[in-house]
Design a protein around this motif. Structure first.
Motif, PDB file in Angstrom:
ATOM      1  N   HIS A   1       0.823  -1.220   0.000  1.00 38.76           N
ATOM      2  CA  HIS A   1       0.000   0.000   0.000  1.00 38.76           C
ATOM      3  C   HIS A   1       0.852   1.263   0.000  1.00 38.76           C
ATOM      4  O   HIS A   1       0.410   2.312  -0.498  1.00 38.76           O
ATOM      5  CB  HIS A   1      -0.943  -0.009   1.203  1.00 38.76           C
TER       6      HIS A   1
ATOM      7  N   ASN B   1      -1.418   5.668   5.283  1.00 35.30           N
ATOM      8  CA  ASN B   1      -2.871   5.822   5.268  1.00 35.30           C
ATOM      9  C   ASN B   1      -3.528   4.721   6.101  1.00 35.30           C
ATOM     10  O   ASN B   1      -2.845   3.925   6.757  1.00 35.30           O
ATOM     11  CB  ASN B   1      -3.401   5.832   3.828  1.00 35.30           C
ATOM     12  N   LYS B   2      -4.833   4.653   6.063  1.00 34.77           N
ATOM     13  CA  LYS B   2      -5.552   3.689   6.897  1.00 34.77           C
ATOM     14  C   LYS B   2      -5.177   2.246   6.545  1.00 34.77           C
ATOM     15  O   LYS B   2      -5.013   1.399   7.434  1.00 34.77           O
ATOM     16  CB  LYS B   2      -7.057   3.878   6.747  1.00 34.77           C
ATOM     17  N   SER B   3      -5.022   1.947   5.261  1.00 32.36           N
ATOM     18  CA  SER B   3      -4.680   0.583   4.846  1.00 32.36           C
ATOM     19  C   SER B   3      -3.300   0.186   5.345  1.00 32.36           C
ATOM     20  O   SER B   3      -3.103  -0.929   5.855  1.00 32.36           O
ATOM     21  CB  SER B   3      -4.738   0.471   3.321  1.00 32.36           C
TER      22      SER B   3
ATOM     23  N   GLN C   1      -3.547   8.612  13.239  1.00 28.97           N
ATOM     24  CA  GLN C   1      -3.997   8.582  11.844  1.00 28.97           C
ATOM     25  C   GLN C   1      -5.366   7.922  11.679  1.00 28.97           C
ATOM     26  O   GLN C   1      -5.834   7.737  10.567  1.00 28.97           O
ATOM     27  CB  GLN C   1      -2.966   7.846  10.974  1.00 28.97           C
TER      28      GLN C   1
ATOM     29  N   ASP D   1       3.861  10.695   5.615  1.00 30.80           N
ATOM     30  CA  ASP D   1       2.551  11.126   5.133  1.00 30.80           C
ATOM     31  C   ASP D   1       1.858  10.055   4.286  1.00 30.80           C
ATOM     32  O   ASP D   1       0.655  10.177   3.998  1.00 30.80           O
ATOM     33  CB  ASP D   1       2.685  12.410   4.316  1.00 30.80           C
ATOM     34  N   LYS D   2       2.589   9.006   3.876  1.00 34.23           N
ATOM     35  CA  LYS D   2       2.000   7.941   3.064  1.00 34.23           C
ATOM     36  C   LYS D   2       1.368   6.841   3.923  1.00 34.23           C
ATOM     37  O   LYS D   2       0.831   5.869   3.381  1.00 34.23           O
ATOM     38  CB  LYS D   2       3.076   7.312   2.172  1.00 34.23           C
TER      39      LYS D   2
ATOM     40  N   GLN E   1       1.507   3.992  -3.778  1.00 32.05           N
ATOM     41  CA  GLN E   1       1.343   5.442  -3.684  1.00 32.05           C
ATOM     42  C   GLN E   1       2.495   6.181  -4.367  1.00 32.05           C
ATOM     43  O   GLN E   1       2.348   7.336  -4.770  1.00 32.05           O
ATOM     44  CB  GLN E   1       1.252   5.883  -2.226  1.00 32.05           C
TER      45      GLN E   1
END
Length: 336
Positions: free
Chosen positions: A39, A158-160, A195, A155-156, A43
């Motif tokens: 994931h 994320n929720k996943s 997050q 910053d990468k 990105q």
């Protein structure tokens, strides 16, 4: 093997064809770390495929992206093509190609840049171009988190990414009770919570997501398949082939059972053996100063961590158990 930080500047170069893989029969740390890295890399624009050497436990099927993971044993031709075409291959939660079973040959022959991220002892560094091997780390998921942060891409997360990495950390630390749970683990989890990580949901998916037969199997095992050797401060748990058939035990259903006897007062070592079709699989857990890694390497063709290791034996269940008891006597002084 060059240090992992030398790979950081390359992460933002032209998109690469990437394969991310893990050890056979992946657990939460193996699947969580590979999917967390997946994931993250997508990105950055990379073309990423996660390949598992074998099937995996049902209780990791909730992880974001798991539906796209390729099972090597079911899709060998397709997987071999992807491995051969890959420009980068990330190898997570194992440090020797032999841990990938039938996929080992394809990995060895691949011309790709190979990257190791792992926390087991004695890595085969010669097989990798870049990498990091830190046995003191709680999990490979924590190491993937470190890579993302240290490379400047916090910053990468994320929720996943957060859900996958938290799953591996909570599983490999025994819900934060093992000695490998350093301050860095809690700092990591604190950031993931900031997050938006829903930790209770992840915990429920990992530990409250079994079928009824698994609970009945657990009761049968603890009642009928556990032998406590108080004179050696050791517990032995053995699973017969008939047990697996009777309770319809699938991949992952025996996960964690090895830890139960450690709760018995005075027990320093647990040996857990499962009678699979082709090989007898051992797991070892210890408390205190008994070195499971050295024990597994010396007697059962295995290895791992100081207090948690695994091994295998091609002899019968009965003879393998006898070999274990003989090994205990040879290490009696270390178990007192």
């Amino acid at each position: 093997m060059q240090p992992i930080h030398e790979l950081y500047p390359l992460l933002t170069t032209a998109p690469k064809k990437v394969v991310v893989t893990m050890h056979q029969k992946p657990d939460a740390d193996a699947m969580g770390s590979t999917l967390g890295l997946y994931h993250f890399l997508i990105q950055l624009g990379h073309d990423v495929q996660v390949i598992s050497p074998t099937n995996w436990a049902r209780w990791v099927d909730w992880m974001p992206g798991v539906a796209n993971v390729l099972d090597y044993e079911l899709h060998r031709s397709q997987a071999d093509e992807l491995i051969a075409a890959a420009e980068w291959i990330f190898c997570l939660d194992f440090n020797h190609f032999g841990r990938t079973k039938a996929m080992a040959g394809a990995l060895k022959e691949a011309k790709a840049v190979k990257v190791l991220i792992d926390h087991h002892e004695q890595p085969d560094e010669a097989s990798f171009n870049y990498g990091i091997s830190t046995p003191g780390k709680s999990s490979t998921c924590e190491m993937v988190y470190d890579l993302i942060v240290n490379a400047g891409f916090r910053d990468k997360i994320n929720k996943s990414v957060a859900e996958c990495l938290y799953a591996g950390v909570v599983a490999d630390t025994g819900s934060f009770r093992f000695s490998s749970t350093g301050a860095s683990v809690h700092h990591m989890v604190g950031y993931l919570k900031e997050q938006g990580l829903e930790h209770a949901r992840v915990h429920e998916q990992l530990f409250d997501n079994y079928l009824e037969n698994r609970l009945r199997f657990l009761g049968h095992v603890l009642t009928n398949r556990m032998e406590v050797l108080y004179e050696l401060n050791t517990a032995l748990v053995y699973i017969t082939r008939n047990d697996l058939y009777k309770y319809d035990i699938k991949t992952g259903d025996t996960e964690g059972i090895v830890n139960y006897p450690l709760s018995i007062q005075g027990i320093k070592l647990v040996g857990f053996i499962v009678d699979r079709d082709e090989v007898r699989k051992w797991s070892f857990r210890s408390k205190g100063n008994f070195d499971c890694n050295s024990f597994a390497r010396k007697y059962f063709n295995g290895g791992g961590h100081f207090n948690a290791a695994g091994g295998s034996d091609h002899d019968s269940l009965e003879r393998s158990v006898q070999a274990f008891k003989k090994a205990l006597l040879e290490n009696k002084d270390l178990l007192q």
